[in-house]
Design an enzyme around this catalytic site. Sequence first.
Site, PDB file in Angstrom:
ATOM      1  N   MET A 138       0.906  -1.147   0.000  1.00  0.00           N
ATOM      2  CA  MET A 138       0.000   0.000   0.000  1.00  0.00           C
ATOM      3  C   MET A 138       0.945   1.196   0.000  1.00  0.00           C
ATOM      4  SD  MET A 138      -1.868   2.603   0.729  1.00  0.00           S
ATOM      5  CE  MET A 138      -1.097   3.154   2.215  1.00  0.00           C
ATOM      6  N   PRO A 139       1.190   1.772  -1.184  1.00  0.00           N
ATOM      7  CA  PRO A 139       2.322   2.682  -1.385  1.00  0.00           C
ATOM      8  C   PRO A 139       2.149   4.088  -0.811  1.00  0.00           C
ATOM      9  CG  PRO A 139       1.039   2.518  -3.385  1.00  0.00           C
ATOM     10  CD  PRO A 139       0.425   1.558  -2.402  1.00  0.00           C
ATOM     11  N   CYS A 140       2.195   4.205   0.491  1.00  0.00           N
ATOM     12  CA  CYS A 140       2.080   5.519   1.118  1.00  0.00           C
ATOM     13  C   CYS A 140       3.225   6.432   0.706  1.00  0.00           C
ATOM     14  CB  CYS A 140       1.998   5.386   2.633  1.00  0.00           C
ATOM     15  SG  CYS A 140       3.351   4.475   3.377  1.00  0.00           S
ATOM     16  N   HIS A 141       4.329   5.858   0.241  1.00  0.00           N
ATOM     17  CA  HIS A 141       5.452   6.687  -0.214  1.00  0.00           C
ATOM     18  C   HIS A 141       5.092   7.488  -1.466  1.00  0.00           C
ATOM     19  CE1 HIS A 141       5.939   2.906  -2.462  1.00  0.00           C
ATOM     20  NE2 HIS A 141       6.596   3.610  -3.378  1.00  0.00           N
ATOM     21  N   ARG A 142       4.035   7.102  -2.171  1.00  0.00           N
ATOM     22  CA  ARG A 142       3.605   7.824  -3.376  1.00  0.00           C
ATOM     23  C   ARG A 142       2.631   8.960  -3.061  1.00  0.00           C
ATOM     24  NH1 ARG A 142       2.387   2.253  -6.369  1.00  0.00           N
ATOM     25  NH2 ARG A 142       4.534   1.502  -6.451  1.00  0.00           N
TER      26      ARG A 142
END
Length: 191
Positions: A138-142
């Site tokens: 779940m790409p919270c870095h994006r």
Amino acid sequence: MSIPAFALFDTAIGRCAVIWGADGLVGTYLPESDESALRNRMRRRFPDAAESEPPPAVAEAIAGITALLTGEKPDLLDVRLDMSAVPPFHQRVYAVARAIPPGETLTYGEIARRLGAPREAARAVGEAMGRNPFPIVMPCHRVLGANGKPGGFSAPGGVETKLKMLAIEGAKVGESPTLFDDLPLAVKPQR
């Protein structure tokens, strides 16, 4: 929930971990300063988890995470996540964020708007990102702050880790447009 199991694995950014149960991944972990710190972090949330050989679906998730962190752009949407312990609003936020393709970004405010929430909900989106139990998958870095600024990142290494992951994916972060952006590549001045 069954007693969770975990596996550690090496990536381009360091040793990561996944924890899974009967209904899918229940957690993913970015590298810590050393392996014992990583194990301690997992044990705080899952004290009874046992290290184990990953089943095929988890092995595929590990392969996808590893590939993503080398610059490939695998689709991690099929990785099954057990969100039974995730609050409903966070689940809605994660559904939007999870659909952001590698190399692209959205802001907290853009996610709030996609949820039909008022602009003030950007702070709640940020809170959901900070509590993400599934980083990378779940790409919270994006997800960036206003005006494409990096914003925060609660994982080990903080914003530096976030920027490293975005660079691996080829995402542009916080770049201001220049006078030359509309020119063909052949005539742009070298920076």
